[in-house]
Design a protein around this motif. Structure first.
Motif, PDB file in Angstrom:
ATOM      1  N   GLY A  53       0.723  -1.198   0.044  1.00  0.00           N
ATOM      2  CA  GLY A  53       0.054  -0.110   0.067  1.00  0.00           C
ATOM      3  C   GLY A  53       0.817   1.429  -0.075  1.00  0.00           C
ATOM      4  N   LEU A  54       1.877   1.296   0.850  1.00  0.00           N
ATOM      5  CA  LEU A  54       2.887   2.403   0.754  1.00  0.00           C
ATOM      6  C   LEU A  54       3.510   2.737  -0.424  1.00  0.00           C
ATOM      7  CD1 LEU A  54       4.338   2.688   4.309  1.00  0.00           C
ATOM      8  CD2 LEU A  54       2.717   4.226   3.443  1.00  0.00           C
ATOM      9  N   GLY A  55       3.881   1.574  -1.220  1.00  0.00           N
ATOM     10  CA  GLY A  55       4.579   1.640  -2.150  1.00  0.00           C
ATOM     11  C   GLY A  55       3.718   2.141  -3.527  1.00  0.00           C
ATOM     12  N   VAL A  56       2.364   1.750  -3.459  1.00  0.00           N
ATOM     13  CA  VAL A  56       1.331   2.513  -4.609  1.00  0.00           C
ATOM     14  C   VAL A  56       1.056   3.739  -4.198  1.00  0.00           C
ATOM     15  CG1 VAL A  56      -0.897   2.182  -5.312  1.00  0.00           C
ATOM     16  CG2 VAL A  56       0.445   0.236  -4.739  1.00  0.00           C
ATOM     17  N   PHE A  57       1.122   4.172  -2.895  1.00  0.00           N
ATOM     18  CA  PHE A  57       0.816   5.573  -2.476  1.00  0.00           C
ATOM     19  C   PHE A  57       1.909   6.422  -3.038  1.00  0.00           C
ATOM     20  CE2 PHE A  57       1.167   9.103   0.314  1.00  0.00           C
ATOM     21  CZ  PHE A  57      -0.021   9.661   0.662  1.00  0.00           C
ATOM     22  N   CYS A  58       3.244   5.892  -2.683  1.00  0.00           N
ATOM     23  CA  CYS A  58       4.292   7.001  -3.129  1.00  0.00           C
ATOM     24  C   CYS A  58       4.505   7.215  -4.563  1.00  0.00           C
ATOM     25  CB  CYS A  58       5.639   6.161  -2.391  1.00  0.00           C
ATOM     26  SG  CYS A  58       5.712   6.151  -0.785  1.00  0.00           S
ATOM     27  N   LEU A  59       4.096   6.041  -5.390  1.00  0.00           N
ATOM     28  CA  LEU A  59       4.381   5.744  -6.594  1.00  0.00           C
ATOM     29  C   LEU A  59       3.196   7.072  -7.210  1.00  0.00           C
ATOM     30  CD1 LEU A  59       5.153   2.309  -7.745  1.00  0.00           C
ATOM     31  CD2 LEU A  59       6.769   4.261  -7.731  1.00  0.00           C
ATOM     32  N   ALA A  60       2.083   6.873  -6.772  1.00  0.00           N
ATOM     33  CA  ALA A  60       0.809   7.768  -7.282  1.00  0.00           C
ATOM     34  C   ALA A  60       1.309   9.155  -7.012  1.00  0.00           C
ATOM     35  CB  ALA A  60      -0.298   7.206  -6.868  1.00  0.00           C
ATOM     36  N   THR A  61       1.830   9.320  -5.745  1.00  0.00           N
ATOM     37  CA  THR A  61       1.995  10.745  -5.183  1.00  0.00           C
ATOM     38  C   THR A  61       3.199  11.347  -6.360  1.00  0.00           C
ATOM     39  OG1 THR A  61       1.435  10.017  -3.274  1.00  0.00           O
ATOM     40  CG2 THR A  61       2.631  12.297  -3.306  1.00  0.00           C
ATOM     41  N   LEU A  62       4.324  10.715  -6.462  1.00  0.00           N
ATOM     42  CA  LEU A  62       5.114  11.202  -7.370  1.00  0.00           C
ATOM     43  C   LEU A  62       4.759  11.442  -8.625  1.00  0.00           C
ATOM     44  CD1 LEU A  62       8.523   8.886  -6.244  1.00  0.00           C
ATOM     45  CD2 LEU A  62       7.911  11.420  -5.989  1.00  0.00           C
ATOM     46  N   ALA A  63       3.675  10.595  -9.186  1.00  0.00           N
ATOM     47  CA  ALA A  63       3.053  10.910 -10.617  1.00  0.00           C
ATOM     48  C   ALA A  63       2.334  12.047 -10.591  1.00  0.00           C
ATOM     49  CB  ALA A  63       2.302   9.656 -10.899  1.00  0.00           C
ATOM     50  N   ILE A  64       1.720  12.553  -9.432  1.00  0.00           N
ATOM     51  CA  ILE A  64       0.842  13.363  -9.392  1.00  0.00           C
ATOM     52  C   ILE A  64       1.717  14.988  -9.471  1.00  0.00           C
ATOM     53  CG2 ILE A  64      -0.679  15.006  -7.914  1.00  0.00           C
ATOM     54  CD1 ILE A  64      -1.594  12.595  -6.784  1.00  0.00           C
ATOM     55  N   ALA A  65       2.751  14.684  -8.968  1.00  0.00           N
ATOM     56  CA  ALA A  65       3.687  15.934  -9.058  1.00  0.00           C
ATOM     57  C   ALA A  65       4.067  16.244 -10.710  1.00  0.00           C
ATOM     58  CB  ALA A  65       4.881  15.707  -8.281  1.00  0.00           C
ATOM     59  N   CYS A  66       3.975  15.151 -11.340  1.00  0.00           N
ATOM     60  CA  CYS A  66       4.525  15.329 -12.765  1.00  0.00           C
ATOM     61  C   CYS A  66       3.171  15.448 -13.556  1.00  0.00           C
ATOM     62  CB  CYS A  66       5.041  14.228 -13.250  1.00  0.00           C
ATOM     63  SG  CYS A  66       6.685  13.852 -12.329  1.00  0.00           S
ATOM     64  N   ALA A  67       2.036  15.263 -13.294  1.00  0.00           N
ATOM     65  CA  ALA A  67       0.768  15.623 -14.140  1.00  0.00           C
ATOM     66  C   ALA A  67       0.700  17.014 -14.755  1.00  0.00           C
ATOM     67  CB  ALA A  67      -0.528  15.135 -13.205  1.00  0.00           C
ATOM     68  N   TRP A  68       0.006  16.641 -16.017  1.00  0.00           N
ATOM     69  CA  TRP A  68      -0.074  18.072 -16.673  1.00  0.00           C
ATOM     70  C   TRP A  68      -1.644  18.542 -16.835  1.00  0.00           C
ATOM     71  CZ3 TRP A  68       1.454  13.449 -18.512  1.00  0.00           C
ATOM     72  CH2 TRP A  68       0.653  12.607 -19.514  1.00  0.00           C
ATOM     73  N   SER A  69      -2.549  17.883 -16.240  1.00  0.00           N
ATOM     74  CA  SER A  69      -3.821  18.088 -16.376  1.00  0.00           C
ATOM     75  C   SER A  69      -4.614  17.808 -15.056  1.00  0.00           C
ATOM     76  CB  SER A  69      -4.519  17.392 -17.612  1.00  0.00           C
ATOM     77  OG  SER A  69      -4.670  16.140 -17.289  1.00  0.00           O
ATOM     78  N   LEU A 112      -6.190   4.252  -2.884  1.00  0.00           N
ATOM     79  CA  LEU A 112      -6.328   2.900  -2.689  1.00  0.00           C
ATOM     80  C   LEU A 112      -4.893   2.363  -1.902  1.00  0.00           C
ATOM     81  CD1 LEU A 112      -7.346   1.501  -6.249  1.00  0.00           C
ATOM     82  CD2 LEU A 112      -8.818   1.811  -4.263  1.00  0.00           C
ATOM     83  N   GLY A 113      -4.118   2.906  -2.452  1.00  0.00           N
ATOM     84  CA  GLY A 113      -2.602   2.877  -1.551  1.00  0.00           C
ATOM     85  C   GLY A 113      -2.967   2.918  -0.302  1.00  0.00           C
ATOM     86  N   GLY A 114      -3.208   4.224  -0.029  1.00  0.00           N
ATOM     87  CA  GLY A 114      -3.321   4.716   1.572  1.00  0.00           C
ATOM     88  C   GLY A 114      -4.150   4.202   2.176  1.00  0.00           C
ATOM     89  N   ALA A 115      -5.487   3.402   1.655  1.00  0.00           N
ATOM     90  CA  ALA A 115      -6.275   2.739   2.631  1.00  0.00           C
ATOM     91  C   ALA A 115      -5.469   1.151   2.990  1.00  0.00           C
ATOM     92  CB  ALA A 115      -7.517   2.453   1.553  1.00  0.00           C
ATOM     93  N   ALA A 116      -4.831   0.695   1.964  1.00  0.00           N
ATOM     94  CA  ALA A 116      -4.248  -0.728   2.077  1.00  0.00           C
ATOM     95  C   ALA A 116      -3.273  -0.496   3.421  1.00  0.00           C
ATOM     96  CB  ALA A 116      -3.453  -1.062   0.888  1.00  0.00           C
ATOM     97  N   ALA A 117      -2.349   1.036   3.130  1.00  0.00           N
ATOM     98  CA  ALA A 117      -1.356   0.981   4.216  1.00  0.00           C
ATOM     99  C   ALA A 117      -1.909   1.107   5.805  1.00  0.00           C
ATOM    100  CB  ALA A 117      -0.514   2.032   3.669  1.00  0.00           C
TER     101      ALA A 117
END
Length: 498
Positions: free
Chosen positions: A86-102, A115-120
């Protein structure tokens, strides 16, 4: 490389508690950071009112609807596996948000982040639950409540400070860094899981429950822009009702239900669920909506808005610990009811004196802080020991999913009240609904572009709507406090027959 430690050592236990606190800290940071950054995100592509709402609600929606399923997966797959994954999914999604363009892409990534935060978090709570009992459990739960307070108190200030010197991606970079630190600590302290998981998940129940909650939130999010009678609102609401009925039928007929519905026949159990939902309407709504007001309506700098928000959230640094100490003289139900009455007084004060009233914000935060550190232990105390895991899953599901519902309802009320005020003055041919939706988010400048030369009318309409919303929330706090006095009182032991 895996660090092997004896689970019984005090050092390992302390690290595990610290890892759980860091995991819990990510939850308020994931609320407050995007709320402060919302005006900056409105400059990205696809920044419609509905899309901006999803930046706030997609995380809450996925987190709340997945919490119960995450708790079951923790029992099936193992606490360590689910926590680290869960923490792994959370961290990857958070980093992807920082790179999002829309903005729509950010909303999608926020869903994955939830989803990652809930699991963790489910795995973290499941790991700590068997390690503590009695007063020690109350102290640990109060510590977790204080951790939430740290995130809520300093989250807006930290986000505002980062926006003053950098762009909005810095907020998500900082959150991901804390997630990685929690991942390392959990990996070093949580013992390995059994090699072969056993049991099965109630997938029909999980899918119908998550679908019902998701469709209900979609209907509430679309209502301000499309109207309550629109097919875009009615059909998702009807589908949510049908899925809820299907979920109830499935849970009654399956041998291993995701949720034992017989628990809702117990008055004190229902009372704990009502208590779990109350901070969503009386506190989280303000945490999310006030930064938009301070920045977009009152024209404050993000850093100044963050400082003012500390008055609302700072009591959660101390009051949960104080509440656990007051249990020596007062019952938990009495403290919770008293806290909600204090919050009601603060909300009424805020409505009369204006949103930028730090003493009223401090009173609301103090009132919410009294039940904040007691709720988790109460969720375990009102059920039998063999149902503790299910009770924790239900409690956290209600607490988090209520956040999304509360934000959607508050946004709909604000947009509706603003729309009524605009319709009383302006012709119906203008895009009043779209302007009201923008104004409800605190984005008066975008609303004024839809209604040129009406900035003062928009500001006055927003002020009146916000005052009425606060008075409604104050009345809700009083009603909830009175209801909790009845629901949470302990049953008197019956006299035995000779």
């Amino acid at each position: 490389m895996h660090i092997t430690l004896k689970p019984s050592t005090h050092w390992t236990l302390a690290v595990q508690v610290l890892a759980a606190c860091l995991t819990g800290l990510l939850i308020p940071l994931s609320f407050t950071g995007p709320a402060v950054a919302l005006p900056a995100l409105s400059k990205l592509a696809g920044a419609s009112p509905a899309a901006l709402n999803w930046v706030l609600n997609a995380y809450i929606l996925s987190y709340g609807s997945a919490m119960m399923v995450a708790g079951s997966l923790t029992d099936l797959l193992g606490r360590r596996r689910v926590w680290l994954s869960g923490l792994g999914v959370f961290c990857l999604a958070t980093l992807a948000i920082a790179c999002a363009w829309s903005v729509p892409l950010i909303g999608l990534l926020r869903f994955v982040q939830g989803l990652g935060g809930a699991a963790a978090f489910a795995a973290a709570m499941s790991s700590l639950s068997p390690l503590f009992q009695g007063a020690a459990r109350n102290r640990v739960m109060s510590l977790l409540g204080t951790t939430f307070g740290v995130g809520l108190a300093f989250g807006p200030l930290a986000a505002g400070a980062m926006l003053a010197v950098a762009d909005w991606p810095a907020i998500f970079h900082a959150t991901a860094t804390l997630g990685v630190l929690g991942l390392l600590l959990a990996g070093a302290s949580v013992p390995r899981d059994p090699a072969h998981p056993s049991g099965r998940l109630d997938w029909p129940g999980a899918l119908t429950f998550s679908g019902a909650l998701g469709l209900l939130t979609v209907a509430l999010l679309l209502a301000p822009e499309h109207g309550w009678r629109s097919p875009a609102v009615i059909w998702p609401a009807l589908a949510a009702l049908l899925l809820l009925l299907a979920f109830i039928h499935i849970e009654k007929s399956t041998a291993q239900p995701l949720l034992d519905l017989s628990l809702f026949r117990q008055r004190r159990f229902v009372g704990v669920q009502v208590l779990a939902a109350s901070p969503a309407f009386l506190f989280i709504v303000l945490i999310v909506m006030l930064p938009g007001r301070f920045i977009g309506v009152d024209n404050m700098a993000p850093l100044a808005a963050g400082r003012l928000m500390m008055a609302l959230a700072a009591p959660l640094l101390l009051v949960p610990v104080l509440a656990s100490m007051l249990l020596r003289w007062c019952s938990a139900s009495l403290l919770c009811a008293a806290g909600l009455l204090l919050a009601a007084l603060g909300l009424a004060w805020l409505a009369m004196a204006g949103a930028a009233t730090p003493w009223a914000l401090l009173l609301i935060g103090t009132g919410i802080g009294l039940p904040w550190g007691l709720m988790d232990a109460m969720a375990l105390d009102v059920v039998e020991a063999d149902r503790a895991g299910m009770a924790t899953g239900i409690f956290n599901t209600v607490r988090v999913s209520a956040d999304g519902v509360a934000l959607a309802v508050a946004g709909a009320v604000m947009a509706g009240l603003i729309g009524i005020s605009l319709a009383a003055t302006l012709p119906a041919s203008l895009p009043l609904a779209q302007a009201a939706s923008r104004a409800a988010l605190g984005d008066l400048h975008q609303a004024a572009q839809l209604l040129p030369f009406n900035m003062e009318l928009l500001r006055a309409s927003y002020d009146v709507a916000f005052r009425h919303l606060l008075l409604l929330l104050s009345a809700l706090a009083v009603a909830t406090a009175l209801l909790l006095v009845y629901l949470l009182r302990k049953e008197r032991p019956q006299a035995s027959m000779p």
